[in-house]
Design an enzyme around this catalytic site. Structure first.
Site, short mmCIF file in Angstrom:
data_model
loop_
_atom_site.label_atom_id
_atom_site.label_comp_id
_atom_site.label_asym_id
_atom_site.label_seq_id
_atom_site.Cartn_x
_atom_site.Cartn_y
_atom_site.Cartn_z
N CYS A 94 89.58 -24.84 62.27
CA CYS A 94 88.64 -25.68 61.53
C CYS A 94 87.22 -25.13 61.58
CB CYS A 94 88.69 -27.12 62.03
SG CYS A 94 88.47 -27.30 63.82
N HIS A 154 81.73 -30.49 62.95
CA HIS A 154 81.45 -29.27 63.72
C HIS A 154 80.16 -28.64 63.21
CE1 HIS A 154 85.28 -29.85 65.41
NE2 HIS A 154 86.01 -29.10 64.60
#
Length: 346
Positions: free
Chosen positions: A153, A238
């Site tokens: 990811c 993130h």
């Protein structure tokens, strides 16, 4: 370019009782192209009603039709067009190739498949052309199906931000430090006493994955990179601080224009899961932030901010991606791309 399928294609979800499998159910329950036809899980769950086998954790009720389905064993391939794999790496290693050998297109996030040279590692907006590897894969592996992987990811958000710059100027050096949300660790994830009020400066195997996967996706084996990965007490989103170097000095204005003018290929742009703006730039000095910006584009948009010069390399900036949207939603998008390019369909 192939149009949408005339009728919904039957699909299976491998590892359907886990948290990732549950996300697939939520994402595919009303999909215009796909119909959930089978759910698989471990031998302990096989044979049970899905409602009895899964500890449901999604913010919606289990659809009645899904709740009543009988869970099948994951190691017995079924007659479906696509298998969405939510298997962990250990199980995925032998099981996913068995489904491909049975003629199924497997879309996976499992790390064992990503760096196989004949398995396309796809971020559709960046390198959908790598799907051409499927023909070589079928020839070398001797199976009629296929395996298509999506990256870690953190890699997915990073390469989307880097792609316009690499295509315009050619990246040769890369420094990345990540602040990765706890959702990226899966369920049950990191113990609360370890992460609350803390930063964990180690995620096993993550730095190597980001370095290797970035080179593969960008077709740039010569990029010299240094990646530091950290787990931080953020639920979703993130954040990555990035410095890049090129073969020549690239100005901030040139970089900003490259990002703003970048457009996704039409073959990818009109997929059901592709956001209207997969990549955007935010010039506010304190953005992007996970709490404020992670849901852009339904969680599928990557945001670049704080673009400025770097006294050591050439440019530095911040990248924010949702994190979870680079998992099951990315695999859903990859499956749509397989249909759109005529590699899956009945």
């Amino acid at each position: 370019m192939t149009s949408a399928p005339r009728s919904k294609l039957p699909v299976a979800i491998l590892g359907a009782t886990g948290t990732v499998g549950q996300k697939f159910i939520r994402l595919l329950a009303d999909h215009p192209w796909f119909e959930i036809a089978a759910l698989t899980a471990s031998p302990e769950s096989a044979g049970k009603r899905y409602a009895d086998a899964a500890r449901w954790r999604e913010p919606m009720a289990v659809p009645d039709r899904i709740a009543a389905m009988t869970v099948q064993p994951s190691d017995a391939p079924l007659d479906v067009a696509v298998a969405f794999s939510a298997l962990d790496a250990r199980a995925a290693g032998p099981i996913e190739p068995a489904w491909a050998k049975a003629g199924v297109a497997v879309v996976t996030n499992a790390s064992p498949q990503r760096m196989d040279p004949v398995v396309p590692l796809i971020v559709p907006e960046v390198n959908h052309g790598h799907l051409a590897l499927i023909e070589r894969q079928r020839q070398e592996k001797g199976w009629p199906g296929a395996i298509v992987a999506n990256p870690n990811c953190t890699t997915a958000g990073l390469v989307l931000a880097l792609a316009p710059l690499h295509r315009a100027f050619g990246i040769d050096r890369l420094f990345v430090s990540t602040m990765q949300a706890i959702s990226g660790a899966g369920w049950p994830g990191v113990a609360s006493l370890d992460i609350v009020g803390n930063v964990i400066p180690f995620i096993s195997g993550e730095e190597e994955k980001v370095e290797q996967e970035t080179r593969k996706i960008l077709d740039a084996p010569a990029i010299r990179s240094s990646v530091h990965t950290n787990r931080v007490p953020v639920d979703d989103g993130h954040t990555e601080t990035v410095s890049v170097g090129f073969g020549r000095r690239v100005s901030v204005d040139e970089a900003r224009e490259a990002i703003r003018s970048w457009r996704v290929d039409p073959e990818v742009a009109d997929l059901p899961s592709t956001p209207a703006l997969p990549l955007e730039i935010d010039d506010r000095p304190d953005r992007p932030q996970p709490k404020l910006d992670r849901e852009r584009g339904g969680g599928m948009t990557v945001t670049v901010g704080r673009l400025r010069g770097c006294p050591i390399l050439d440019l530095r900036f911040v990248v924010l991606s949702h994190g979870e949207s680079a998992g099951p939603p990315a695999r859903r998008q990859n499956a749509e791309l397989l249909v759109r390019t005529g590699r899956v369909g009945r």
